[in-house]
Design an enzyme around this catalytic site. Structure first.
Site, PDB file in Angstrom:
ATOM      1  N   ASN A   1       0.842  -1.214   0.000  1.00 21.81           N
ATOM      2  CA  ASN A   1       0.000   0.000   0.000  1.00 21.81           C
ATOM      3  C   ASN A   1       0.869   1.253   0.000  1.00 21.81           C
ATOM      4  O   ASN A   1       0.522   2.255  -0.635  1.00 21.81           O
ATOM      5  CB  ASN A   1      -0.940   0.003   1.201  1.00 21.81           C
TER       6      ASN A   1
ATOM      7  N   ILE B   1      -0.809  -0.475  17.649  1.00 27.42           N
ATOM      8  CA  ILE B   1      -1.924   0.387  18.067  1.00 27.42           C
ATOM      9  C   ILE B   1      -1.361   1.636  18.730  1.00 27.42           C
ATOM     10  O   ILE B   1      -0.633   1.543  19.730  1.00 27.42           O
ATOM     11  CB  ILE B   1      -2.868  -0.393  19.012  1.00 27.42           C
TER      12      ILE B   1
ATOM     13  N   ASN C   1      -6.056   5.466   7.774  1.00 31.67           N
ATOM     14  CA  ASN C   1      -5.652   4.062   7.766  1.00 31.67           C
ATOM     15  C   ASN C   1      -6.424   3.324   6.690  1.00 31.67           C
ATOM     16  O   ASN C   1      -7.532   3.732   6.329  1.00 31.67           O
ATOM     17  CB  ASN C   1      -5.956   3.425   9.136  1.00 31.67           C
TER      18      ASN C   1
ATOM     19  N   HIS D   1      -7.883  -0.537   6.110  1.00 32.77           N
ATOM     20  CA  HIS D   1      -8.145  -1.775   6.852  1.00 32.77           C
ATOM     21  C   HIS D   1      -8.767  -2.797   5.896  1.00 32.77           C
ATOM     22  O   HIS D   1      -9.662  -2.452   5.124  1.00 32.77           O
ATOM     23  CB  HIS D   1      -9.101  -1.474   8.016  1.00 32.77           C
TER      24      HIS D   1
ATOM     25  N   ASP E   1      -9.843   0.843  14.594  1.00 34.34           N
ATOM     26  CA  ASP E   1     -10.561   0.663  13.321  1.00 34.34           C
ATOM     27  C   ASP E   1     -11.978   1.239  13.366  1.00 34.34           C
ATOM     28  O   ASP E   1     -12.918   0.627  12.844  1.00 34.34           O
ATOM     29  CB  ASP E   1     -10.603  -0.838  12.945  1.00 34.34           C
TER      30      ASP E   1
HETATM   31  C1  GAR Z   1      -2.989  -4.777   4.027  1.00 33.63           C
HETATM   32  O1  GAR Z   1      -4.002  -5.689   3.666  1.00 33.63           O
HETATM   33  C2  GAR Z   1      -3.559  -3.780   4.995  1.00 33.63           C
HETATM   34  O2  GAR Z   1      -4.888  -3.416   4.747  1.00 33.63           O
HETATM   35  C3  GAR Z   1      -3.450  -4.542   6.283  1.00 33.63           C
HETATM   36  O3  GAR Z   1      -2.229  -5.212   6.229  1.00 33.63           O
HETATM   37  C4  GAR Z   1      -1.908  -5.462   4.871  1.00 33.63           C
HETATM   38  C5  GAR Z   1      -0.548  -4.855   4.673  1.00 33.63           C
HETATM   39  O4  GAR Z   1      -0.153  -4.860   3.372  1.00 33.63           O
HETATM   40  N1  GAR Z   1      -3.523  -3.636   7.394  1.00 33.63           N
HETATM   41  C6  GAR Z   1      -4.017  -3.990   8.568  1.00 33.63           C
HETATM   42  O5  GAR Z   1      -4.435  -5.086   8.820  1.00 33.63           O
HETATM   43  C7  GAR Z   1      -3.989  -2.880   9.577  1.00 33.63           C
HETATM   44  N2  GAR Z   1      -4.717  -3.244  10.741  1.00 33.63           N
HETATM   45  P1  GAR Z   1       1.022  -3.930   2.857  1.00 33.63           P
HETATM   46  O6  GAR Z   1       2.067  -3.821   3.963  1.00 33.63           O
HETATM   47  O7  GAR Z   1       1.554  -4.712   1.680  1.00 33.63           O
HETATM   48  O8  GAR Z   1       0.445  -2.606   2.482  1.00 33.63           O
END
Ligand code: GAR
Length: 194
Positions: free
Chosen positions: A13, A91, A106, A108, A144
């Site tokens: 992301n 958190i 954020n 999620h 969240d």
């Molecule tokens: C993503 O799916 C993001 O939405 C999630 O972790 C993954 C990280 O992917 N985030 C959470 O669960 C936050 N609570 P990335 O590091 O490749 O962006």
């Protein structure tokens, strides 16, 4: 507007945001912060020419306020206006969040308010949901739970497992987050100029 991205992992992301914030975009990623030296996203940010710093939670634990002060010092040193959490698996405390009220977002991997926290894809499958997705929201103290800005949707296929659903939701995350951040910055700048 100067943007910081906070990561803990692969940073996919993060890359979608960095790559969108070029050219005639109202924001620029000035800093990537990771709470762990193990995050694969750190080297990806550096490869894009972005300053990346580690504020390792393990070296501050259990002194949460010192950890958050170290984050804050980096954010101030880089004159950051907006924080985007992107796979940041820590958190944040209420004082930190209060000091960034309205300027911390954020993404999620669920259709909030469903499935706050972890293991979102398996929980959606176990519940027999037909639709899953992702949510971009403002960050507030309660996990969240901040104002929802936008959501992306994915059909859950028959016999789908959490891994394949996560991969398909991630594709939507990469489309949604840059779009929402762009609009959010435009709105902030409009408010400031009024
Ligand atoms: C993503 O799916 C993001 O939405 C999630 O972790 C993954 C990280 O992917 N985030 C959470 O669960 C936050 N609570 P990335 O590091 O490749 O962006």
């Amino acid at each position: 507007m100067n943007v910081a991205i906070l990561i803990s992992g692969s940073g996919s992301n993060m890359l979608s945001l960095i790559d969108d914030m070029t050219g005639p975009h109202p924001g620029r990623v000035r800093l990537v912060l990771s709470n762990t030296p193990k995050a694969a996203g750190i080297s990806k940010a550096v490869a894009r020419g972005i300053t990346a710093k580690v504020v390792d939670y393990q070296t501050y634990k259990p002194n949460i306020s010192a950890f958050e002060q170290a984050l804050q010092n980096q954010l101030e040193a880089h004159k950051i206006d907006l924080i985007c959490l992107a796979g940041f698996m820590h958190i944040l405390g209420s004082n930190f969040i209060a000091s960034w009220k309205g300027r911390i977002l954020n993404i999620h991997p669920s259709l909030l308010p469903k499935y706050k926290g972890l293991d979102t894809h398996q929980r959606a499958i176990d519940a027999g949901d037909y639709i899953a997705g992702c949510t971009v929201h403002e960050v507030v103290t309660e996990l969240d739970s901040g104002r929802i800005l936008a959501q992306g949707y994915v059909n859950i296929l028959p016999d789908e497992d959490a891994l394949s659903l996560a991969a398909r939701v991630l594709v939507q995350e990469h489309l949604l987050y840059p779009k929402v951040v762009r609009e959010f910055i435009d709105n902030l700048l409009n408010k400031i100029s009024q």
